[in-house]
Design an enzyme around this catalytic site. Sequence first.
Site, short mmCIF file in Angstrom:
data_model
loop_
_atom_site.label_atom_id
_atom_site.label_comp_id
_atom_site.label_asym_id
_atom_site.label_seq_id
_atom_site.Cartn_x
_atom_site.Cartn_y
_atom_site.Cartn_z
N MET A 77 89.51 25.59 -53.36
CA MET A 77 88.99 26.03 -54.65
C MET A 77 90.15 26.43 -55.55
SD MET A 77 85.95 25.52 -53.84
CE MET A 77 85.17 25.96 -55.38
N GLU A 118 88.64 27.52 -48.55
CA GLU A 118 89.20 26.23 -48.10
C GLU A 118 88.31 25.62 -47.02
OE1 GLU A 118 93.70 26.11 -47.13
OE2 GLU A 118 93.04 28.19 -47.12
P1 TTP Z 1 94.44 30.89 -52.79
O1 TTP Z 1 93.66 29.67 -52.44
O2 TTP Z 1 95.75 31.09 -52.16
O3 TTP Z 1 94.71 30.93 -54.33
P2 TTP Z 1 93.73 30.71 -55.55
O4 TTP Z 1 92.46 30.07 -55.15
O5 TTP Z 1 93.58 32.00 -56.31
O6 TTP Z 1 94.55 29.76 -56.47
P3 TTP Z 1 94.95 28.26 -56.23
O7 TTP Z 1 94.20 27.49 -57.25
O8 TTP Z 1 96.39 28.22 -56.43
O9 TTP Z 1 94.57 27.85 -54.84
O10 TTP Z 1 93.56 32.17 -52.50
C1 TTP Z 1 92.14 32.15 -52.60
C2 TTP Z 1 91.68 33.53 -52.99
O11 TTP Z 1 92.08 34.47 -52.00
C3 TTP Z 1 92.27 34.00 -54.27
O12 TTP Z 1 91.53 33.58 -55.39
C4 TTP Z 1 92.31 35.48 -54.11
C5 TTP Z 1 92.41 35.71 -52.63
N1 TTP Z 1 93.77 36.14 -52.25
C6 TTP Z 1 94.03 37.50 -52.08
O13 TTP Z 1 93.12 38.33 -52.20
N2 TTP Z 1 95.29 37.89 -51.79
C7 TTP Z 1 96.31 37.02 -51.65
O14 TTP Z 1 97.45 37.42 -51.38
C8 TTP Z 1 96.02 35.62 -51.81
C9 TTP Z 1 97.12 34.62 -51.67
C10 TTP Z 1 94.76 35.23 -52.11
#
Ligand code: TTP
Length: 715
Positions: free
Chosen positions: A19, A121
């Site tokens: 996502m 994911e």
């Molecule tokens: P990710 O899939 O790493 O990032 P994202 O979906 O925000 O952005 P991208 O489009 O780059 O994939 O993380 C998924 C969710 O998990 C994110 O929206 C918020 C949460 N998260 C945390 O709470 N702390 C963290 O350190 C990370 C990396 C993610």
Amino acid sequence: MPVAKPESCDSRVIAHIDMDCFYVQVEQRKQPQLRGLPTAVVQYNEWKGGALIAVSYEARKFGVKRSMRGEEAKEVCPQIHLVQVPVARGKADLNGYRNAGSEVMSILARRGRCERASIDEVYLDLTDAAETMLAEAPPQHLEAIDEEALKSHILGLNNEDGSDVKEIVRNWIHRCHADHRDKLLACGILIVAELRMQVLKETEFTCSAGIAHNKMLAKLASGMNKPAQQTVVPFSSVQGLLNSLPIRKMKQLGGKLGMSLQIDMGVNTVGDLLQFSEEKLQERYGLNTGTWLWNIARGINGEAVEGRLLPKSHGSGKTFPGPRALKTVSAVQHWLNQLCEELSERLCSDLEQNKRIAHTLTLHARAYKSSDSDSEKKFPSKSCPLRYGTAKIQEDAFNLFQAGLREYIGLYGVKSQGSHYSRWGITSLSVSASKIVPIPSGTCSIVKYFHWQSSSHFSSIQSAENLRMDATHLSPPGNESYSEVGLPEPKIHFPGEDSWIEDTTPGLGLQEQKINVWKDEDLSCSPSKKKVDGFTEDTSPLLLSGTQGCLEQNQNKQQREFSKDESRFKSEYREQKGTRLKNKGTSSILKFFKSCNPSGTSLSQEHDRTVQGTDAQLTNGAGFQSSCHNLAELNEVEVAKENGTSSHSYIRDQDEWRREAWSYNINEIDPSVIDELPMEIQDEIQAWLRPRKRPNNIVQRGSTISHYFSPTKKS
Ligand code: TTP
């Protein structure tokens, strides 16, 4: 540790769906006015505007990064909208995000085996869907190709300046002379594009995808073109991708192993690994890791997409950085209670919705000691069998914490100098429930175990046994060594702000003696970082009794009636406790059957006769089996008599009772399960056991109801 799995066949079609800025999208769906605007989700701790945990792509254009705090983000992007993560029990409440992730997954699962890899994911095995498409409607014959599919990025495709990228993609999809593997990938492109559009339509969320022949390559590709795009890795482009891929970018190579490859072997990209033979890599890193490294250098990865829509574990954690570190046991207990409450809620909904039960409760903490040279020492993670019910989870988690603290502080070296005691602080706490397995139908509580089991006695035992075996198989890799808390444990006292321990062997509470603690270091439910919903991940059917409360909420009336019977029986028991002693030994178990009797009829008179007749047998373990059968049969007679049932239904009832008749040998009873039984049964069993010496109450591994009700193995 990476596990080398040979690739069974390279014509699989695997997609990794990730996502885009997920938490932001969830918040934007709640507040549509934020759509298209620079937005970030911040942790609930407001210090310096809170730490950013998700950043929208609009905000990223201004240079806003996840490593920033809200104030810093405002500096680089004054118009940014900061949305605080929802809060419950003084900590981030991720339920909304989890549920949103489940919405997406249920859509994706329509086309293939689906494995939820984290909160946002998913891996999909689309091989069957692609093969079907290839057989029924091959892409080369498609006249119109969906726009979304045409926007795909195909790695290695010659994309000269000025050329129409969509046309190149169209031609690639239409190729008739492509090999089978690429044709399957072309189908994957169409299927994934369609699925992503469906996700958008039904959930309003965009996602990105990687499409390849294995999980490793698909995962690498999904992050290459974000947001809302998909990237394909044809077989011919694998080596090109890996040759330039920095070694630390590869999953499982971001830590010590990657570091060693860089420093000790001079490996900077995955392609650099190609210069080493498999033997050389095995020599240096062991057989398994060596082979795994040799494989990844060639893009080989045989990992299967596990059909798993549900998380492997549930965790609830919180960090207490800097001055917020917890320094008293009461503060730790307060927070543990909050975390356990949340965990318990999630376990209950998992039980209700998915009929799954968790077996292991694990406590993780990070801590520091202020007066110790051994400041590097890690706070040990501790686990025990999970008992359902918030209060029980809280109690067990607290005991685990105390066991961990004793180990962390050192049993006797607590008094550092004079009357000063070691000071400690807890900077993070988390509790997790793991080894989650589906419950065999009809075993939600001991009562149901007896009452609803429609299959034969033996087959139910069989399924419970299977459950136990499954739970063992589901054990996380690595060690799960039992380290019972030794009996001469010191008791911890916590006067005021100080924490100190003293050796008070005789005063040790029963609970402390009972708790069986084992190390479970592999379970990672990190409370602080990435993917807080650790999809990483135990249960004794013994523990099923505590699940009754969860099930009561949503299950049908019959169940509620049933649990009412159980509690009515408990209160009856308490009222009768004084007088019942003279009848100790058998009456309660008969009452128990009575309460299980769906007709609610009394069995008392016949019971009383039976009790007298079988009392001697019942206090003797060896004779118990046959007497139980007799009792059950006598019960049937009484049921039929009192109900005035027809002979036909009587025979049916009798049949059912006979099927439910159970047998066990007293030698098979694990003392540790007794506390979990209904009170009346407990008392009764204690009476049988009294002549025997109870072996110190320590819970043994494999203590389960199934064990308790196992068929007699010895004659
Ligand atoms: P990710 O899939 O790493 O990032 P994202 O979906 O925000 O952005 P991208 O489009 O780059 O994939 O993380 C998924 C969710 O998990 C994110 O929206 C918020 C949460 N998260 C945390 O709470 N702390 C963290 O350190 C990370 C990396 C993610």
